[in-house]
Design an enzyme around this catalytic site. Structure first.
Site, PDB file in Angstrom:
ATOM      1  N   ASP A   8       0.865  -1.180   0.000  1.00  0.00           N
ATOM      2  CA  ASP A   8       0.000   0.000   0.000  1.00  0.00           C
ATOM      3  C   ASP A   8       0.904   1.233   0.000  1.00  0.00           C
ATOM      4  O   ASP A   8       2.131   1.124  -0.177  1.00  0.00           O
ATOM      5  CB  ASP A   8      -0.999  -0.035   1.172  1.00  0.00           C
ATOM      6  CG  ASP A   8      -0.341   0.259   2.524  1.00  0.00           C
ATOM      7  OD1 ASP A   8       0.907   0.345   2.596  1.00  0.00           O
ATOM      8  OD2 ASP A   8      -1.085   0.398   3.516  1.00  0.00           O
ATOM      9  N   CYS A  65       3.308  -2.995   3.977  1.00  0.00           N
ATOM     10  CA  CYS A  65       2.442  -1.858   4.312  1.00  0.00           C
ATOM     11  C   CYS A  65       3.163  -1.076   5.402  1.00  0.00           C
ATOM     12  O   CYS A  65       4.359  -1.280   5.610  1.00  0.00           O
ATOM     13  CB  CYS A  65       1.028  -2.292   4.699  1.00  0.00           C
ATOM     14  SG  CYS A  65       0.874  -3.217   6.248  1.00  0.00           S
ATOM     15  N   THR A  67       3.102  -1.143   8.683  1.00  0.00           N
ATOM     16  CA  THR A  67       3.641  -2.031   9.721  1.00  0.00           C
ATOM     17  C   THR A  67       3.927  -3.433   9.212  1.00  0.00           C
ATOM     18  O   THR A  67       4.588  -4.212   9.905  1.00  0.00           O
ATOM     19  CB  THR A  67       2.614  -2.174  10.856  1.00  0.00           C
ATOM     20  OG1 THR A  67       1.403  -2.705  10.286  1.00  0.00           O
ATOM     21  CG2 THR A  67       2.336  -0.847  11.547  1.00  0.00           C
ATOM     22  N   HIS A  98      10.908 -23.096   9.448  1.00  0.00           N
ATOM     23  CA  HIS A  98       9.815 -23.757  10.170  1.00  0.00           C
ATOM     24  C   HIS A  98       8.451 -23.609   9.483  1.00  0.00           C
ATOM     25  O   HIS A  98       7.648 -24.537   9.514  1.00  0.00           O
ATOM     26  CB  HIS A  98       9.698 -23.192  11.597  1.00  0.00           C
ATOM     27  CG  HIS A  98      10.838 -23.608  12.478  1.00  0.00           C
ATOM     28  ND1 HIS A  98      10.824 -23.430  13.841  1.00  0.00           N
ATOM     29  CD2 HIS A  98      12.037 -24.176  12.188  1.00  0.00           C
ATOM     30  CE1 HIS A  98      11.966 -23.890  14.367  1.00  0.00           C
ATOM     31  NE2 HIS A  98      12.722 -24.341  13.374  1.00  0.00           N
ATOM     32  N   HIS A 133       8.122 -30.098  10.586  1.00  0.00           N
ATOM     33  CA  HIS A 133       7.520 -28.838  10.133  1.00  0.00           C
ATOM     34  C   HIS A 133       6.620 -29.050   8.915  1.00  0.00           C
ATOM     35  O   HIS A 133       5.701 -28.277   8.666  1.00  0.00           O
ATOM     36  CB  HIS A 133       8.613 -27.819   9.826  1.00  0.00           C
ATOM     37  CG  HIS A 133       9.499 -27.548  10.997  1.00  0.00           C
ATOM     38  ND1 HIS A 133       9.029 -27.004  12.171  1.00  0.00           N
ATOM     39  CD2 HIS A 133      10.815 -27.794  11.196  1.00  0.00           C
ATOM     40  CE1 HIS A 133      10.018 -26.901  13.042  1.00  0.00           C
ATOM     41  NE2 HIS A 133      11.113 -27.386  12.476  1.00  0.00           N
TER      42      HIS A 133
HETATM   43  C1  RB5 Z   1      -1.990   2.838   6.367  1.00  0.00           C
HETATM   44  O1  RB5 Z   1      -2.069   4.070   6.956  1.00  0.00           O
HETATM   45  C2  RB5 Z   1      -1.621   1.787   7.389  1.00  0.00           C
HETATM   46  O2  RB5 Z   1      -2.714   1.541   8.212  1.00  0.00           O
HETATM   47  C3  RB5 Z   1      -1.157   0.513   6.700  1.00  0.00           C
HETATM   48  O3  RB5 Z   1      -0.059   0.807   5.890  1.00  0.00           O
HETATM   49  C4  RB5 Z   1      -0.724  -0.626   7.583  1.00  0.00           C
HETATM   50  O4  RB5 Z   1       0.219  -0.226   8.534  1.00  0.00           O
HETATM   51  C5  RB5 Z   1      -1.799  -1.454   8.133  1.00  0.00           C
HETATM   52  O5  RB5 Z   1      -1.587  -2.478   8.818  1.00  0.00           O
END
Ligand code: RB5
Length: 143
Positions: A8, A65, A67, A98, A133
């Site tokens: 994203d 993304c 996180t 694993h 595994h």
């Molecule tokens: C986008 O702002 C953010 O929520 C997305 O990139 C991500 O971290 C979601 O898990």
């Protein structure tokens, strides 16, 4: 080996760095977007990468993304996908050894680019251990 990459807006910058690194290493890369920092919805891109790998259009995938959490959840909704979110080289090795993760997830806002590239290399260069595994990954694939 064909590697699908997707992100994203929160992962776009790191996806680009990872993509360049993969091309330098000689892999074929299928870029499923996004292609800018304009706001988009991470489930769309996690699903697209999951489907590319599950269908065989790509052998493995990397999703990013902000996180790595949301896009890994999305990828894991696709049957046959074992997506591991990694924040260290040790986790990257273990998710191959694993879990035989077929998609790696990274956080563009939480993992520095230099470390992210090391994580990618560790995941690519580590082998699945099989054995006990294998039974566990088969259980995951049944879900
Ligand atoms: C986008 O702002 C953010 O929520 C997305 O990139 C991500 O971290 C979601 O898990």
């Amino acid at each position: 080996m064909i590697i699908a990459v997707a992100s994203d807006h929160g992962g776009f910058a790191l996806k680009d760095i990872v993509k360049k690194h993969l091309l330098e290493r000689g892999f074929k890369v299928v870029d499923l977007g996004t292609d800018s920092e304009a706001s988009v919805d991470y489930p769309v891109y996690g699903k697209a990468c999951g489907e590319a790998v599950a269908s065989g259009k790509a052998d493995i995938g990397i999703v990013v993304c902000g996180t790595g959490i949301g896009i890994s959840i999305a990828a894991n909704k696709v049957k046959g996908i074992r997506c591991g979110l990694c924040t260290s080289v040790e986790m990257a090795k273990l998710t191959k050894q694993h879990n035989n993760a077929n998609i790696l997830a990274l956080g563009g806002r939480t993992t520095a680019p230099e470390l992210a590239v090391e994580i990618v290399d560790a995941w690519l260069d580590t082998e699945f251990e099989g054995g006990r595994h294998e039974r566990r990954t088969a259980m995951l694939d049944e879900m």
